[in-house]
Design a protein around this motif. Structure first.
Motif, mmCIF file in Angstrom:
data_model
loop_
_atom_site.group_PDB
_atom_site.id
_atom_site.type_symbol
_atom_site.label_atom_id
_atom_site.label_comp_id
_atom_site.label_asym_id
_atom_site.label_seq_id
_atom_site.Cartn_x
_atom_site.Cartn_y
_atom_site.Cartn_z
ATOM 1 N N GLY A 1 19.424 17.764 -31.349
ATOM 2 C CA GLY A 1 20.029 16.713 -30.535
ATOM 3 C C GLY A 1 21.541 16.863 -30.438
ATOM 4 N N VAL A 2 22.163 17.145 -31.574
ATOM 5 C CA VAL A 2 23.617 17.364 -31.580
ATOM 6 C C VAL A 2 23.959 18.612 -30.771
ATOM 7 C CG1 VAL A 2 25.603 17.933 -33.044
ATOM 8 C CG2 VAL A 2 24.003 16.152 -33.754
ATOM 9 N N LEU A 3 23.207 19.689 -30.994
ATOM 10 C CA LEU A 3 23.452 20.940 -30.275
ATOM 11 C C LEU A 3 23.300 20.751 -28.771
ATOM 12 C CD1 LEU A 3 24.021 23.978 -30.312
ATOM 13 C CD2 LEU A 3 21.571 24.346 -30.661
ATOM 14 N N LEU A 4 22.273 20.029 -28.344
ATOM 15 C CA LEU A 4 22.067 19.810 -26.918
ATOM 16 C C LEU A 4 23.191 18.968 -26.318
ATOM 17 C CD1 LEU A 4 20.203 20.456 -24.571
ATOM 18 C CD2 LEU A 4 18.918 18.374 -25.111
ATOM 19 N N ALA A 5 23.642 17.961 -27.036
ATOM 20 C CA ALA A 5 24.761 17.150 -26.541
ATOM 21 C C ALA A 5 26.009 18.005 -26.367
ATOM 22 C CB ALA A 5 25.030 15.989 -27.495
ATOM 23 N N VAL A 6 26.263 18.904 -27.306
ATOM 24 C CA VAL A 6 27.417 19.810 -27.202
ATOM 25 C C VAL A 6 27.215 20.788 -26.045
ATOM 26 C CG1 VAL A 6 28.677 21.650 -28.382
ATOM 27 C CG2 VAL A 6 28.071 19.572 -29.618
ATOM 28 N N LEU A 7 26.009 21.343 -25.908
ATOM 29 C CA LEU A 7 25.721 22.284 -24.820
ATOM 30 C C LEU A 7 25.974 21.648 -23.458
ATOM 31 C CD1 LEU A 7 22.418 24.095 -25.868
ATOM 32 C CD2 LEU A 7 24.605 25.155 -25.368
ATOM 33 N N GLU A 8 25.541 20.418 -23.287
ATOM 34 C CA GLU A 8 25.728 19.751 -21.997
ATOM 35 C C GLU A 8 27.215 19.551 -21.708
ATOM 36 O OE1 GLU A 8 23.108 19.716 -20.152
ATOM 37 O OE2 GLU A 8 21.887 20.194 -21.878
ATOM 38 N N SER A 9 27.976 19.207 -22.727
ATOM 39 C CA SER A 9 29.429 19.064 -22.546
ATOM 40 C C SER A 9 30.066 20.386 -22.147
ATOM 41 C CB SER A 9 30.073 18.539 -23.828
ATOM 42 O OG SER A 9 29.516 17.301 -24.186
ATOM 43 N N ARG B 1 15.135 16.559 -39.458
ATOM 44 C CA ARG B 1 16.305 17.431 -39.556
ATOM 45 C C ARG B 1 16.427 18.387 -38.359
ATOM 46 N NH1 ARG B 1 17.941 19.700 -45.102
ATOM 47 N NH2 ARG B 1 18.654 17.566 -45.208
ATOM 48 N N PRO B 2 15.368 19.121 -37.993
ATOM 49 C CA PRO B 2 15.497 19.983 -36.813
ATOM 50 C C PRO B 2 15.792 19.182 -35.533
ATOM 51 C CG PRO B 2 13.573 20.629 -38.079
ATOM 52 C CD PRO B 2 14.094 19.364 -38.685
ATOM 53 N N ALA B 3 15.181 17.991 -35.414
ATOM 54 C CA ALA B 3 15.430 17.168 -34.226
ATOM 55 C C ALA B 3 16.875 16.677 -34.199
ATOM 56 C CB ALA B 3 14.458 15.995 -34.183
ATOM 57 N N VAL C 1 15.803 23.837 -26.890
ATOM 58 C CA VAL C 1 16.502 22.922 -27.805
ATOM 59 C C VAL C 1 16.020 21.480 -27.585
ATOM 60 C CG1 VAL C 1 18.773 21.997 -28.445
ATOM 61 C CG2 VAL C 1 18.496 24.451 -28.050
ATOM 62 N N ALA C 2 15.772 21.103 -26.333
ATOM 63 C CA ALA C 2 15.279 19.754 -26.030
ATOM 64 C C ALA C 2 13.890 19.539 -26.630
ATOM 65 C CB ALA C 2 15.248 19.521 -24.534
ATOM 66 N N ALA C 3 13.056 20.575 -26.602
ATOM 67 C CA ALA C 3 11.723 20.453 -27.198
ATOM 68 C C ALA C 3 11.823 20.197 -28.697
ATOM 69 C CB ALA C 3 10.906 21.712 -26.912
ATOM 70 N N VAL C 4 12.738 20.879 -29.363
ATOM 71 C CA VAL C 4 12.927 20.659 -30.803
ATOM 72 C C VAL C 4 13.514 19.267 -31.051
ATOM 73 C CG1 VAL C 4 14.130 21.463 -32.873
ATOM 74 C CG2 VAL C 4 13.158 23.131 -31.276
ATOM 75 N N ALA C 5 14.477 18.864 -30.214
ATOM 76 C CA ALA C 5 15.105 17.537 -30.374
ATOM 77 C C ALA C 5 14.103 16.414 -30.174
ATOM 78 C CB ALA C 5 16.264 17.381 -29.391
ATOM 79 N N SER C 6 13.064 16.671 -29.415
ATOM 80 C CA SER C 6 12.051 15.652 -29.142
ATOM 81 C C SER C 6 10.964 15.605 -30.210
ATOM 82 C CB SER C 6 11.384 15.940 -27.790
ATOM 83 O OG SER C 6 12.326 15.839 -26.760
ATOM 84 N N GLY C 7 10.974 16.550 -31.107
ATOM 85 C CA GLY C 7 9.893 16.703 -32.071
ATOM 86 C C GLY C 7 9.886 15.711 -33.209
ATOM 87 N N PRO C 8 8.854 15.816 -34.065
ATOM 88 C CA PRO C 8 8.658 14.847 -35.143
ATOM 89 C C PRO C 8 9.399 15.160 -36.446
ATOM 90 C CG PRO C 8 6.792 16.314 -35.043
ATOM 91 C CD PRO C 8 7.707 16.697 -33.909
ATOM 92 N N ARG C 9 9.980 16.349 -36.574
ATOM 93 C CA ARG C 9 10.672 16.691 -37.822
ATOM 94 C C ARG C 9 12.138 16.265 -37.707
ATOM 95 N NH1 ARG C 9 9.741 22.477 -39.444
ATOM 96 N NH2 ARG C 9 10.787 21.719 -41.306
ATOM 97 N N LEU D 1 18.599 9.549 -35.550
ATOM 98 C CA LEU D 1 17.994 10.351 -36.611
ATOM 99 C C LEU D 1 18.916 10.615 -37.787
ATOM 100 C CD1 LEU D 1 16.112 12.987 -34.450
ATOM 101 C CD2 LEU D 1 15.123 11.064 -35.697
ATOM 102 N N ARG D 2 20.182 10.317 -37.650
ATOM 103 C CA ARG D 2 21.099 10.642 -38.739
ATOM 104 C C ARG D 2 20.768 9.819 -39.970
ATOM 105 N NH1 ARG D 2 24.034 6.351 -38.700
ATOM 106 N NH2 ARG D 2 25.299 5.496 -37.087
ATOM 107 N N PRO D 3 21.023 10.397 -41.143
ATOM 108 C CA PRO D 3 20.734 9.656 -42.379
ATOM 109 C C PRO D 3 21.510 8.341 -42.415
ATOM 110 C CG PRO D 3 21.189 11.952 -42.863
ATOM 111 C CD PRO D 3 21.529 11.741 -41.405
ATOM 112 N N GLY D 4 20.848 7.304 -42.808
ATOM 113 C CA GLY D 4 21.490 5.997 -42.913
ATOM 114 C C GLY D 4 21.523 5.220 -41.618
#
Length: 160
Positions: A80-88, A74-76, A64-72, A134-137
Protein backbone atom coordinates in the motif's frame (compact mmCIF):
# COMPACT_ATOMS: atom_id res chain seq x y z
CA UNK A 1 12.46 -19.16 14.19
CA UNK A 2 8.93 -19.04 12.82
CA UNK A 3 6.98 -16.02 11.86
CA UNK A 4 3.28 -15.81 12.46
CA UNK A 5 1.02 -14.52 9.73
CA UNK A 6 -1.14 -11.64 10.80
CA UNK A 7 -4.27 -11.95 8.68
CA UNK A 8 -6.44 -8.97 8.01
CA UNK A 9 -9.63 -8.52 6.06
CA UNK A 10 -8.88 -8.25 2.35
CA UNK A 11 -9.82 -4.93 0.79
CA UNK A 12 -10.28 -5.19 -2.96
CA UNK A 13 -10.83 -1.45 -3.46
CA UNK A 14 -7.12 -0.86 -4.13
CA UNK A 15 -7.10 -3.54 -6.83
CA UNK A 16 -10.41 -2.41 -8.33
CA UNK A 17 -9.28 1.21 -8.63
CA UNK A 18 -5.96 0.07 -10.13
CA UNK A 19 -7.80 -2.04 -12.71
CA UNK A 20 -9.90 1.04 -13.54
CA UNK A 21 -6.65 3.00 -13.92
CA UNK A 22 -5.33 0.32 -16.30
CA UNK A 23 -8.53 0.60 -18.35
CA UNK A 24 -8.17 4.40 -18.57
CA UNK A 25 -4.53 3.95 -19.57
CA UNK A 26 -5.41 1.41 -22.26
CA UNK A 27 -8.16 3.73 -23.51
CA UNK A 28 -5.61 6.53 -23.71
CA UNK A 29 -3.32 4.29 -25.75
CA UNK A 30 -6.14 3.54 -28.19
CA UNK A 31 -6.89 7.26 -28.50
CA UNK A 32 -3.19 7.89 -29.14
CA UNK A 33 -3.19 5.39 -32.02
CA UNK A 34 -6.46 6.57 -33.58
CA UNK A 35 -5.39 10.21 -33.43
CA UNK A 36 -1.92 9.61 -34.83
CA UNK A 37 0.13 10.32 -31.69
CA UNK A 38 1.49 6.75 -31.77
CA UNK A 39 1.79 4.06 -34.44
CA UNK A 40 0.71 1.12 -32.25
CA UNK A 41 -0.83 0.55 -28.83
CA UNK A 42 2.55 -0.74 -27.61
CA UNK A 43 4.19 2.49 -28.81
CA UNK A 44 1.48 4.47 -27.03
CA UNK A 45 2.14 2.51 -23.82
CA UNK A 46 5.89 2.98 -24.15
CA UNK A 47 8.22 5.58 -22.66
CA UNK A 48 6.99 8.32 -25.02
CA UNK A 49 3.28 7.75 -24.45
CA UNK A 50 1.32 10.87 -23.57
CA UNK A 51 -2.10 9.48 -22.73
CA UNK A 52 -1.18 6.24 -21.00
CA UNK A 53 1.13 4.63 -18.49
CA UNK A 54 4.06 2.59 -19.84
CA UNK A 55 3.03 -1.09 -19.95
CA UNK A 56 5.78 -2.38 -17.58
CA UNK A 57 4.86 0.27 -14.98
CA UNK A 58 1.17 -0.59 -15.30
CA UNK A 59 1.91 -4.29 -14.76
CA UNK A 60 3.95 -3.46 -11.66
CA UNK A 61 1.13 -1.32 -10.32
CA UNK A 62 -1.40 -4.13 -10.86
CA UNK A 63 0.86 -6.63 -9.08
CA UNK A 64 1.51 -4.30 -6.14
CA UNK A 65 -2.22 -3.48 -5.92
CA UNK A 66 -3.04 -7.20 -5.75
CA UNK A 67 -0.67 -7.60 -2.80
CA UNK A 68 -2.02 -4.43 -1.13
CA UNK A 69 -5.53 -5.85 -1.40
CA UNK A 70 -4.58 -9.17 0.16
CA UNK A 71 -5.22 -10.67 3.58
CA UNK A 72 -1.65 -10.66 4.94
CA UNK A 73 -1.15 -7.46 6.94
CA UNK A 74 2.58 -6.80 6.54
CA UNK A 75 2.82 -7.42 2.77
CA UNK A 76 -0.42 -5.45 2.25
CA UNK A 77 0.92 -2.56 4.34
CA UNK A 78 4.23 -2.43 2.46
CA UNK A 79 2.48 -2.75 -0.91
CA UNK A 80 0.00 0.00 0.00
CA UNK A 81 2.80 2.41 0.87
CA UNK A 82 4.76 1.42 -2.24
CA UNK A 83 1.73 1.92 -4.49
CA UNK A 84 1.01 5.35 -2.99
CA UNK A 85 4.62 6.35 -3.68
CA UNK A 86 4.51 4.88 -7.21
CA UNK A 87 1.41 6.89 -8.07
CA UNK A 88 3.07 10.08 -6.83
CA UNK A 89 6.15 9.34 -8.93
CA UNK A 90 3.96 8.72 -11.99
CA UNK A 91 2.22 12.07 -11.55
CA UNK A 92 5.45 14.00 -11.00
CA UNK A 93 7.23 12.29 -13.90
CA UNK A 94 4.84 13.95 -16.35
CA UNK A 95 6.35 17.31 -15.48
CA UNK A 96 9.86 16.14 -16.33
CA UNK A 97 9.25 14.10 -19.48
CA UNK A 98 7.32 16.84 -21.25
CA UNK A 99 4.08 14.87 -21.21
CA UNK A 100 2.00 17.64 -19.72
CA UNK A 101 3.31 20.35 -22.05
CA UNK A 102 3.19 18.51 -25.39
CA UNK A 103 1.85 21.01 -27.97
CA UNK A 104 0.63 18.13 -30.18
CA UNK A 105 -2.21 17.34 -27.76
CA UNK A 106 -5.72 18.56 -28.58
CA UNK A 107 -8.19 19.75 -25.96
CA UNK A 108 -9.87 16.35 -25.77
CA UNK A 109 -6.53 14.62 -25.44
CA UNK A 110 -5.61 16.95 -22.60
CA UNK A 111 -8.91 16.06 -20.94
CA UNK A 112 -7.98 12.38 -21.27
CA UNK A 113 -4.59 13.15 -19.80
CA UNK A 114 -6.25 14.92 -16.86
CA UNK A 115 -8.49 11.89 -16.34
CA UNK A 116 -5.41 9.64 -16.26
CA UNK A 117 -3.67 11.90 -13.74
CA UNK A 118 -6.83 12.07 -11.61
CA UNK A 119 -7.03 8.26 -11.62
CA UNK A 120 -3.37 8.06 -10.57
CA UNK A 121 -4.16 10.36 -7.66
CA UNK A 122 -7.25 8.36 -6.66
CA UNK A 123 -5.32 5.08 -6.66
CA UNK A 124 -2.57 6.74 -4.60
CA UNK A 125 -5.08 7.96 -2.02
CA UNK A 126 -6.89 4.61 -1.83
CA UNK A 127 -3.56 2.79 -1.41
CA UNK A 128 -2.41 5.23 1.28
CA UNK A 129 -5.72 4.80 3.10
CA UNK A 130 -5.33 1.02 3.01
CA UNK A 131 -1.78 1.31 4.36
CA UNK A 132 -2.90 3.67 7.13
CA UNK A 133 -5.57 1.21 8.23
CA UNK A 134 -3.03 -1.62 8.35
CA UNK A 135 -0.27 0.11 10.26
CA UNK A 136 0.43 -1.19 13.75
CA UNK A 137 -1.62 0.62 16.35
CA UNK A 138 -4.19 1.88 13.85
CA UNK A 139 -7.69 2.15 15.20
CA UNK A 140 -9.95 -0.33 13.45
CA UNK A 141 -12.92 1.43 11.96
CA UNK A 142 -16.33 -0.21 12.06
CA UNK A 143 -18.19 -0.53 8.78
CA UNK A 144 -21.02 1.99 8.53
CA UNK A 145 -23.53 -0.86 8.63
CA UNK A 146 -22.32 -2.17 11.99
CA UNK A 147 -24.06 -0.57 14.94
CA UNK A 148 -22.22 0.57 18.03
CA UNK A 149 -23.44 -1.54 20.96
CA UNK A 150 -25.53 0.25 23.54
CA UNK A 151 -24.51 -0.16 27.20
CA UNK A 152 -26.79 -2.52 29.12
CA UNK A 153 -29.20 -1.02 31.61
CA UNK A 154 -27.47 -0.47 34.92
CA UNK A 155 -23.96 -0.44 33.41
CA UNK A 156 -21.84 2.46 34.47
CA UNK A 157 -20.82 4.74 31.61
CA UNK A 158 -17.29 6.05 31.95
CA UNK A 159 -16.60 9.49 30.61
CA UNK A 160 -12.92 10.30 30.11
Amino acid sequence: MTTAHHPTAPDRSVLLFTVALAAVSLGGAVVSVTSGLAATVLDAMGPNGRLSIPAPMMLVQLLVAAVASGPRRRPALIAGVLLAVLESVCIVSGFFDGGYSDPALTGWQRAGQLLLVAMLAVVGVVAARRAARLRPGAVALRPATQAIPEPARGDAVRVP
